[in-house]
Motif scaffolding. Structure first.
Motif, PDB file in Angstrom:
ATOM      1  N   ARG A 120       0.813  -1.208  -0.140  1.00 25.56           N
ATOM      2  CA  ARG A 120       0.019  -0.042  -0.117  1.00 25.56           C
ATOM      3  C   ARG A 120       0.809   1.163  -0.034  1.00 25.56           C
ATOM      4  O   ARG A 120       0.580   2.364  -0.962  1.00 25.56           O
ATOM      5  N   ARG A 121       1.849   1.355   0.811  1.00 26.14           N
ATOM      6  CA  ARG A 121       2.879   2.488   0.804  1.00 26.14           C
ATOM      7  C   ARG A 121       3.609   2.735  -0.553  1.00 26.14           C
ATOM      8  O   ARG A 121       3.805   3.652  -0.914  1.00 26.14           O
ATOM      9  N   ARG A 122       4.130   1.616  -1.119  1.00 29.26           N
ATOM     10  CA  ARG A 122       4.780   1.675  -2.405  1.00 29.26           C
ATOM     11  C   ARG A 122       3.871   2.147  -3.407  1.00 29.26           C
ATOM     12  O   ARG A 122       4.436   2.916  -4.101  1.00 29.26           O
ATOM     13  N   MET A 123       2.693   1.409  -3.408  1.00 31.34           N
ATOM     14  CA  MET A 123       1.582   2.234  -4.353  1.00 31.34           C
ATOM     15  C   MET A 123       1.371   3.898  -4.361  1.00 31.34           C
ATOM     16  O   MET A 123       1.343   4.363  -5.132  1.00 31.34           O
ATOM     17  N   THR A 124       1.266   4.016  -3.028  1.00 30.32           N
ATOM     18  CA  THR A 124       1.191   5.551  -2.754  1.00 30.32           C
ATOM     19  C   THR A 124       2.506   6.546  -3.185  1.00 30.32           C
ATOM     20  O   THR A 124       2.131   7.357  -3.734  1.00 30.32           O
ATOM     21  N   TYR A 125       3.621   5.745  -2.999  1.00 34.03           N
ATOM     22  CA  TYR A 125       4.553   6.478  -3.400  1.00 34.03           C
ATOM     23  C   TYR A 125       4.789   6.506  -4.881  1.00 34.03           C
ATOM     24  O   TYR A 125       5.048   7.513  -5.490  1.00 34.03           O
ATOM     25  N   GLN A 126       4.422   5.500  -5.621  1.00 33.62           N
ATOM     26  CA  GLN A 126       4.380   5.435  -6.987  1.00 33.62           C
ATOM     27  C   GLN A 126       3.431   6.592  -7.403  1.00 33.62           C
ATOM     28  O   GLN A 126       3.710   7.221  -8.584  1.00 33.62           O
ATOM     29  N   LEU A 127       2.270   6.740  -6.965  1.00 30.42           N
ATOM     30  CA  LEU A 127       1.341   7.585  -7.432  1.00 30.42           C
ATOM     31  C   LEU A 127       2.006   9.023  -7.322  1.00 30.42           C
ATOM     32  O   LEU A 127       1.714   9.964  -8.235  1.00 30.42           O
ATOM     33  N   GLU A 128       2.610   9.289  -6.113  1.00 30.55           N
ATOM     34  CA  GLU A 128       3.020  10.602  -5.879  1.00 30.55           C
ATOM     35  C   GLU A 128       4.342  10.804  -6.740  1.00 30.55           C
ATOM     36  O   GLU A 128       4.283  12.113  -7.495  1.00 30.55           O
ATOM     37  N   GLN A 129       4.954   9.777  -7.188  1.00 25.49           N
ATOM     38  CA  GLN A 129       6.126   9.953  -8.211  1.00 25.49           C
ATOM     39  C   GLN A 129       5.429  10.293  -9.617  1.00 25.49           C
ATOM     40  O   GLN A 129       6.098  10.978 -10.172  1.00 25.49           O
ATOM     41  N   GLN A 130       4.536   9.535  -9.962  1.00 22.54           N
ATOM     42  CA  GLN A 130       3.749   9.740 -11.259  1.00 22.54           C
ATOM     43  C   GLN A 130       3.287  11.291 -11.376  1.00 22.54           C
ATOM     44  O   GLN A 130       3.246  11.774 -12.272  1.00 22.54           O
ATOM     45  N   ARG A 131       2.638  11.644 -10.231  1.00 22.58           N
ATOM     46  CA  ARG A 131       2.209  13.015 -10.236  1.00 22.58           C
ATOM     47  C   ARG A 131       3.205  14.033 -10.272  1.00 22.58           C
ATOM     48  O   ARG A 131       2.957  15.056 -11.305  1.00 22.58           O
ATOM     49  N   LEU A 132       4.440  13.798  -9.565  1.00 25.37           N
ATOM     50  CA  LEU A 132       5.537  14.670  -9.963  1.00 25.37           C
ATOM     51  C   LEU A 132       6.172  14.760 -11.273  1.00 25.37           C
ATOM     52  O   LEU A 132       6.389  15.788 -11.676  1.00 25.37           O
ATOM     53  N   ALA A 133       6.065  13.514 -12.064  1.00 29.85           N
ATOM     54  CA  ALA A 133       6.670  13.504 -13.366  1.00 29.85           C
ATOM     55  C   ALA A 133       5.827  14.162 -14.427  1.00 29.85           C
ATOM     56  O   ALA A 133       6.244  14.537 -15.242  1.00 29.85           O
ATOM     57  N   ASN A 134       4.503  13.881 -14.066  1.00 31.63           N
ATOM     58  CA  ASN A 134       3.590  14.480 -14.932  1.00 31.63           C
ATOM     59  C   ASN A 134       3.680  16.030 -14.894  1.00 31.63           C
ATOM     60  O   ASN A 134       3.562  16.689 -16.088  1.00 31.63           O
ATOM     61  N   HIS A 135       3.785  16.586 -13.742  1.00 27.71           N
ATOM     62  CA  HIS A 135       3.656  18.039 -13.486  1.00 27.71           C
ATOM     63  C   HIS A 135       5.150  18.574 -14.223  1.00 27.71           C
ATOM     64  O   HIS A 135       5.121  19.570 -14.809  1.00 27.71           O
ATOM     65  N   THR A 136       6.044  17.843 -14.027  1.00 28.34           N
ATOM     66  CA  THR A 136       7.501  18.246 -14.540  1.00 28.34           C
ATOM     67  C   THR A 136       7.239  18.173 -16.254  1.00 28.34           C
ATOM     68  O   THR A 136       7.900  19.079 -16.912  1.00 28.34           O
ATOM     69  N   TYR A 137       6.801  17.294 -16.746  1.00 24.56           N
ATOM     70  CA  TYR A 137       6.842  16.855 -18.098  1.00 24.56           C
ATOM     71  C   TYR A 137       5.768  18.080 -18.615  1.00 24.56           C
ATOM     72  O   TYR A 137       6.285  18.707 -19.814  1.00 24.56           O
ATOM     73  N   LEU A 138       4.706  18.357 -18.075  1.00 23.32           N
ATOM     74  CA  LEU A 138       3.485  19.093 -18.733  1.00 23.32           C
ATOM     75  C   LEU A 138       4.180  20.554 -18.462  1.00 23.32           C
ATOM     76  O   LEU A 138       3.961  21.583 -18.967  1.00 23.32           O
ATOM     77  N   SER A 139       5.162  20.877 -17.352  1.00 24.23           N
ATOM     78  CA  SER A 139       5.484  22.183 -17.145  1.00 24.23           C
ATOM     79  C   SER A 139       6.361  22.448 -18.358  1.00 24.23           C
ATOM     80  O   SER A 139       6.723  23.351 -18.772  1.00 24.23           O
ATOM     81  N   SER A 140       7.216  21.465 -18.478  1.00 23.32           N
ATOM     82  CA  SER A 140       8.516  21.711 -19.652  1.00 23.32           C
ATOM     83  C   SER A 140       7.546  21.926 -21.027  1.00 23.32           C
ATOM     84  O   SER A 140       8.248  22.950 -21.857  1.00 23.32           O
ATOM     85  N   LEU A 141       6.594  21.235 -21.226  1.00 24.47           N
ATOM     86  CA  LEU A 141       5.857  21.427 -22.515  1.00 24.47           C
ATOM     87  C   LEU A 141       5.322  22.929 -22.615  1.00 24.47           C
ATOM     88  O   LEU A 141       5.254  23.426 -23.744  1.00 24.47           O
ATOM     89  N   GLU A 142       4.736  23.351 -21.444  1.00 20.40           N
ATOM     90  CA  GLU A 142       4.027  24.634 -21.085  1.00 20.40           C
ATOM     91  C   GLU A 142       5.195  25.526 -21.520  1.00 20.40           C
ATOM     92  O   GLU A 142       5.152  26.761 -22.326  1.00 20.40           O
ATOM     93  N   MET A 143       6.291  25.422 -21.113  1.00 16.45           N
ATOM     94  CA  MET A 143       7.489  26.438 -21.307  1.00 16.45           C
ATOM     95  C   MET A 143       7.939  26.444 -22.868  1.00 16.45           C
ATOM     96  O   MET A 143       8.109  27.609 -23.531  1.00 16.45           O
TER      97      MET A 143
END
Length: 415
Positions: A120-143
């Motif tokens: 359960r904790r591993r999946m929670t961390y993966q979700l947070e990691q995915q959320r950060l990766a998506n934010h980084t990617y979309l921020s780069s694309l917006e730039m």
């Protein structure tokens, strides 16, 4: 020389002889009558139960057999396959809600839950990691989009400048066309980048939702495992009396196996059975009488099984009031009320009555004796039986057990 006997003398002697033989015959007949009278079986009226046939109303009922059971009973099953480690309570104990009943071996179940908690904790961390990766990617694309917008604006300015230079003779038409081409290419690339940003944002949102759904499914499984683990700590779910517990310490038990039963012994109901031929006369809500010895309790039919099993239909009676004499397992007679008949000839209901039919009953005659008579009986309730034929209003009939006199046609009644 013999002298002839006068005829008058002979007639007198013959008459005397006839009188003597007649007297002897009468004496014999009287003796036989007295002997038969002495040989006739007699019965004491005080030992019998009489009922006088009268006319009245019968609320007809059907008779069934029942058994007293607790109004509430809950079976506690083991949610896992394990073994019994400790027993905390014994049968007959009054338990409160949350009282420990017994302890099961929960080590393997606890290990499984701990593994699920780590996952359960591993999946929670993966979700947070995915959320950060998506934010980084979309921020780069917006730039990149902002940079492209600036580049397109620059190219638009170049087109304006080249056209102005060409108008004053300082530029050429070729440079104007090159600038216009570069500008149109930039606009298309900008539009493509904007569409890519929209698409990638939807894709990343969908990926997050899928991850979240996976976590939600896992959370449900985890909650179910936790509930199973908590249920394996066998506790009393409500205040009641413990009527059964498996106290074999060390015994292996399977998943779903009964380990304890708690019952509310302050309230009772009656589980009854009746021949399926009477099934149409028993319905939920029908008034019922429960006879326990000389005690009669009122109740109503709460439920009826829809199917017949081995020729009988089962139904349940909820009692209107509990009685201190009630004990779980007691056998009872049940009468379910189903109809009302007015102005019918009736006699008292007694143990001799086994259902509608013809019975040989002893009826008190006018000379104070009991004579056997065939009486046809019909519907009944817990109090009266309908007389179809064989009796008249006011006649007294024996309703107690007369099986010892089954071969007698008449009985002398000793008052």
């Amino acid at each position: 020389m013999d002298r002839e006997i006068p005829k008058e003398v002979l007639r007198r002697e013959r008459r005397n002889l006839i009188i003597k033989w007649s007297a002897a015959g009468i004496a014999v007949i009287v003796a036989i009558i007295v002997l038969l009278s002495m040989m006739r079986r007699s019965v004491n009226a005080a030992d019998l139960t009489f009922s006088t046939a009268d006319v009245g109303t019968i609320e007809t009922s059907v008779n069934a057999s029942g058994r007293v059971v607790p109004a509430f009973e809950e079976i506690i099953n083991s949610p896992i396959s394990t073994k019994i480690v400790e027993v905390y309570s014994t049968e007959g104990d009054s338990v409160a809600a949350g009282t420990p009943l017994l302890l099961l071996d929960l080590q393997s179940a606890q290990v499984e839950v701990d593994k699920l908690n780590d996952e359960r904790r591993r999946m929670t961390y993966q979700l947070e990691q995915q959320r950060l990766a998506n934010h980084t990617y979309l921020s780069s694309l917006e730039m990149q989009l902002k940079v492209k917008e600036m580049d397109v604006n620059r190219k638009r300015v170049e087109v304006v400048n080249e056209r102005r230079l060409d108008s004053i003779g300082s530029g050429t038409g070729e440079k104007v066309r090159e600038a216009e081409l570069a500008y149109r290419t930039g606009v298309l690339e900008l539009e493509q980048l904007r569409q890519q940003l929209v698409n990638d944002r939807q894709v990343k949102d969908a990926e997050l939702k899928m991850k979240q759904i996976e976590i939600d499914i896992f959370e449900k499984n985890y909650a179910e495992k936790m509930r199973t683990l908590n249920d394996a700590r066998i506790l009393a779910p409500r205040p009641a009396t413990l009527t059964y517990i498996n106290n074999n310490i060390g015994q292996q038990i399977g998943q779903g196996e009964k380990v304890a039963v708690i019952s509310d012994l302050s309230h009772f109901k009656v589980d009854a059975e009746i021949a399926d031929s009477y099934g149409d006369r028993v319905s939920p809500g029908a008034h019922a009488k429960v006879r326990l010895g000389k005690t009669q309790l009122d109740g109503h039919v709460s439920s009826v099984t829809p199917l017949s099993k081995n020729g009988v239909i089962s139904f349940t009676i909820m009692l209107d009031d509990d009685n201190q004499r009630l004990r779980s397992g007691l056998r009872t007679d049940v009468f379910v009320m189903c109809d009302i008949k007015d102005e019918v000839l009736r006699i008292a209901n007694a143990p001799f009555f086994k259902g509608p039919g013809v019975y040989d009953l002893f009826v008190e005659s006018s000379d104070g004796e009991l004579e056997k008579r065939q009486v046809k009986l019909g519907d009944s309730n817990y109090e009266y039986v309908e007389v179809v034929s064989g009796l008249k209003k006011g006649e007294r009939v024996v309703v107690s057990d007369m099986s010892n006199f089954a071969k007698s046609e008449r009985l002398k009644l000793n008052k």
